[in-house]
Design a protein around this motif. Structure first.
Motif, PDB file in Angstrom:
ATOM      1  N   GLY A  12       9.516   7.942  10.732  1.00 47.23           N
ATOM      2  CA  GLY A  12       8.284   7.549  11.406  1.00 47.23           C
ATOM      3  C   GLY A  12       8.529   7.130  12.842  1.00 47.23           C
ATOM      4  N   LEU A  13       9.629   6.393  13.080  1.00 47.01           N
ATOM      5  CA  LEU A  13       9.948   5.961  14.438  1.00 47.01           C
ATOM      6  C   LEU A  13      10.260   7.149  15.338  1.00 47.01           C
ATOM      7  CD1 LEU A  13      12.210   2.836  13.777  1.00 47.01           C
ATOM      8  CD2 LEU A  13       9.850   2.861  14.560  1.00 47.01           C
ATOM      9  N   MET A  14      10.988   8.124  14.793  1.00 51.51           N
ATOM     10  CA  MET A  14      11.341   9.295  15.602  1.00 51.51           C
ATOM     11  C   MET A  14      10.112  10.129  15.942  1.00 51.51           C
ATOM     12  SD  MET A  14      15.063  10.610  14.242  1.00 51.51           S
ATOM     13  CE  MET A  14      14.790  10.430  12.493  1.00 51.51           C
ATOM     14  N   LYS A  72       6.099  -6.374  14.156  1.00 50.33           N
ATOM     15  CA  LYS A  72       6.488  -5.169  14.900  1.00 50.33           C
ATOM     16  C   LYS A  72       5.815  -3.917  14.339  1.00 50.33           C
ATOM     17  CE  LYS A  72      11.005  -7.190  15.988  1.00 50.33           C
ATOM     18  NZ  LYS A  72      10.644  -8.538  15.477  1.00 50.33           N
ATOM     19  N   LYS A  73       5.671  -3.865  13.020  1.00 50.48           N
ATOM     20  CA  LYS A  73       5.062  -2.695  12.398  1.00 50.48           C
ATOM     21  C   LYS A  73       3.601  -2.549  12.818  1.00 50.48           C
ATOM     22  CE  LYS A  73       4.001  -0.898   7.758  1.00 50.48           C
ATOM     23  NZ  LYS A  73       4.270  -1.089   6.318  1.00 50.48           N
ATOM     24  N   LEU A  74       2.873  -3.660  12.826  1.00 49.53           N
ATOM     25  CA  LEU A  74       1.467  -3.635  13.239  1.00 49.53           C
ATOM     26  C   LEU A  74       1.340  -3.188  14.692  1.00 49.53           C
ATOM     27  CD1 LEU A  74      -1.505  -4.263  12.608  1.00 49.53           C
ATOM     28  CD2 LEU A  74      -1.076  -6.619  13.327  1.00 49.53           C
ATOM     29  N   GLN A 182       3.720   3.337   7.570  1.00 47.18           N
ATOM     30  CA  GLN A 182       3.024   2.545   6.561  1.00 47.18           C
ATOM     31  C   GLN A 182       3.745   2.615   5.213  1.00 47.18           C
ATOM     32  OE1 GLN A 182       0.507   0.473   7.042  1.00 47.18           O
ATOM     33  NE2 GLN A 182       0.557  -0.125   4.886  1.00 47.18           N
ATOM     34  N   ARG A 183       4.297   3.785   4.900  1.00 43.08           N
ATOM     35  CA  ARG A 183       4.912   3.980   3.591  1.00 43.08           C
ATOM     36  C   ARG A 183       6.372   3.530   3.543  1.00 43.08           C
ATOM     37  NH1 ARG A 183       2.700   7.460  -0.081  1.00 43.08           N
ATOM     38  NH2 ARG A 183       4.787   8.143  -0.726  1.00 43.08           N
ATOM     39  N   THR A 184       7.083   3.614   4.661  1.00 41.79           N
ATOM     40  CA  THR A 184       8.538   3.437   4.591  1.00 41.79           C
ATOM     41  C   THR A 184       9.077   2.206   5.307  1.00 41.79           C
ATOM     42  OG1 THR A 184       8.909   4.788   6.589  1.00 41.79           O
ATOM     43  CG2 THR A 184       8.835   5.944   4.472  1.00 41.79           C
ATOM     44  N   LEU A 185       8.355   1.689   6.296  1.00 35.67           N
ATOM     45  CA  LEU A 185       8.905   0.573   7.075  1.00 35.67           C
ATOM     46  C   LEU A 185       8.475  -0.755   6.468  1.00 35.67           C
ATOM     47  CD1 LEU A 185      10.560  -0.183   9.587  1.00 35.67           C
ATOM     48  CD2 LEU A 185       8.416  -0.221  10.882  1.00 35.67           C
TER      49      LEU A 185
END
Length: 546
Positions: A12-14, A72-74, A182-185
């Protein structure tokens, strides 16, 4: 976190990082068509580029500070959402005013992605394991930077797509990144009752940076370097930044903690990042124009010709990251990267309108290898040497100065290119007995339409752009050598084996204070969260204690 969990989160980050980089590069080959279709001016052409770059560069420190205070995710998903909105507005624009506004929104979102992706990596991955993932991110950065113009050229040259898809193409990647994150972090949600944002400092910092960036972006084009506009923008920018420093030194939660510059590693990596920005972006951004004008290639072919640089960066960044993670040694790659980057720029300073593609590919590959070894490992060195509570600020400072260097380099070298092209064309026309042919275009810095030029004039223009582009790489070479000096003085320290979240808990425990006023860990999905007592459990467990 296990290897599989990290790779899932990194996907997701990439995707988000690729979107951020693509936003700034995909329009490079499409802008002439965009401006023509919207019936806009040369001034609007400049602002479509500058507005996105301004918004991204100026907001990176703010996003970095927010990541030290809030979830950080939000924040990542918020920045992705802003990017989607900006991209849709840009794609549906029927006037240049809306297009420029949408580019600002895109830039704010891209600033968040640029800062937060690397912050989140440092939060969940120990520096000793971070090298190989940082190498992958460096490769993504390179692909986005160099492949953007290629994608834009293909969109413009494909009749059933068109330039609007230069903006739409990033939307699926952004939506995919939101879903994957949303699913992995899985990050603990930290709530700090004492968290405060220094709004005055943020305003002064953004205003001061924008004033200086507007100056370097427009000087030599919209107004002279020595003019009242220059005096107003530089004087105002310096005063605003001085006021920002005064405010930042006195507030409890500064946007950029000035104390981090007491850290020798942070200071030297910041200086090196600034110089890398000037050397790399300032030199390579004009390669596409050189391919099209001096070598007579189409936008699509011009994009394909950049592949040797992408491959060089991709290979060196990935391999160096793997070796760093295996050995824990990193400084040798910084020094080698600076040396090879300087060599690549020096080699490219020898090109002209007659340089063969084989030789050109070799030179670009050398430059790509140097940048791949250097750029991402500067971030790794800084992240390894700061307290966990300052990871966001340190990371965003490096991203900010690299973007600032790129903006300044692009603007100043662009002005040098325009002046050198004008003088070379005038000289060529006079020697060929064509003193008036095309002189006006050269004098106003307009890029000629090569397909409409007669053969004698075309030869003069091709030669002028070849000589001028080589000069840019020659001017960029000393900046790479200065970056080498900076990295030589960085002290190599062992890479830490704990993640940012774990270090934060350790530092809080050592200080005798809780990690946060209150923290609630997000429930981990079955089979994806850290096991109790297993790898990565320390940060989550510490957050629960906090």
């Amino acid at each position: 976190m296990t290897e599989r969990q990290i790779l899932q989160a990194m996907s997701g980050l990439m995707a988000g990082m690729f979107v951020a980089i693509l936003a700034g590069t995909v329009v490079a080959n499409a802008l002439p068509r965009i401006i023509a279709d919207l019936g806009a001016s040369q001034s609007a052409y400049t602002w479509v580029v500058v507005s996105e770059l301004l918004a991204m560069t100026a907001t990176v420190p703010l996003w970095g500070k927010l990541s030290d205070l809030y979830n950080k995710k939000l924040l990542l998903q918020l920045s992705l959402g802003m990017f989607v909105v900006g991209s849709l507005l840009a794609g549906f624009s029927h006037g240049v005013e809306l297009l420029i506004f949408s580019r600002v929104v895109q830039g704010i979102g891209a600033g968040g992605l640029t800062a937060l992706a690397q912050v989140v990596m440092a939060a969940v991955i120990p520096p000793r394991r971070l090298g190989k993932y940082a190498g992958i991110f460096g490769a993504v950065f390179a692909v986005g930077t160099v492949a953007g113009p290629l994608i834009g050229g293909v969109m413009v040259d494909t009749s059933w797509l068109g330039w609007r898809w230069c903006f739409f193409i990033g939307v699926p990647f952004a939506l995919l990144a939101i879903v994957l994150l949303q699913r992995t972090l899985k990050l603990p949600t930290v709530r700090r009752r004492d968290a405060k944002i220094d709004y005055l400092g943020a305003f002064l910092l953004v205003a001061g940076v924008c004033a200086l960036l507007i100056w370097v972006s427009l000087a030599g084009n919209s107004f002279d370097w020595a003019s009242w506009q220059t005096a107003a923008l530089t004087g105002g920018g310096v005063l605003l930044l001085a006021a920002a420093v005064w405010v930042e030194a006195r507030v409890p939660e500064p946007i950029i903690p000035l104390t981090i510059f007491r850290n020798r590693t942070v200071t030297l990596t910041t200086v090196a990042s600034l110089l890398v920005g000037v050397a790399m972006f300032g030199g390579t951004v004009f390669l596409s124009q050189y391919f099209q004008v001096s070598l007579g290639k189409s936008p699509t072919v011009a994009g394909l010709m950049s592949l040797p640089m992408i491959l060089g960066l991709l290979v060196s960044s990935t391999i160096a990251g793997q070796i760093i993670s295996a050995t824990g040694r990193w400084k040798v790659y910084l020094v080698a990267g600076a040396v090879v980057m300087a060599a690549g720029l020096a080699l490219l300073s020898t090109i002209d309108a007659d340089t063969g593609f084989g030789l050109l590919s070799l030179y670009m590959a050398v430059l790509g290898i140097g940048v791949g070894l250097l750029m991402q490992n500067l971030v790794l060195a800084a992240q390894n040497d700061v307290p966990a509570a300052e990871l966001g600020a340190a990371t965003s400072v490096l991203s900010f100065f690299r973007s600032m260097g790129g903006t300044v380099g692009t603007s100043v070298l662009g002005a040098i290119l325009a002046n050198r092209v004008a003088s070379e064309m005038t000289k060529g026309f006079e020697e060929g007995g064509m003193a008036t042919a095309g002189g006006g275009a050269a004098g106003h810095g307009a890029v000629p339409d090569m397909s409409t030029l007669p053969e004698p004039v075309r030869a003069v223009v091709e030669h002028a752009y070849g000589v001028a582009t080589a000069d840019l790489f020659l001017i960029a070479t000393p900046f790479a050598l200065l970056a080498l000096v900076a990295v030589v003085f960085i002290k190599e320290k062992p890479l830490k084996t704990t993640s940012g979240m774990e270090r934060l808990a350790e530092e809080a425990a050592a200080a005798g204070t809780p990690a946060a006023d209150a923290a609630v860990a997000e429930p981990a999905a079955a089979g994806t969260g850290p096991r109790e007592g297993g790898p990565g459990a320390g940060g989550t467990e510490a957050a629960r204690v906090g």
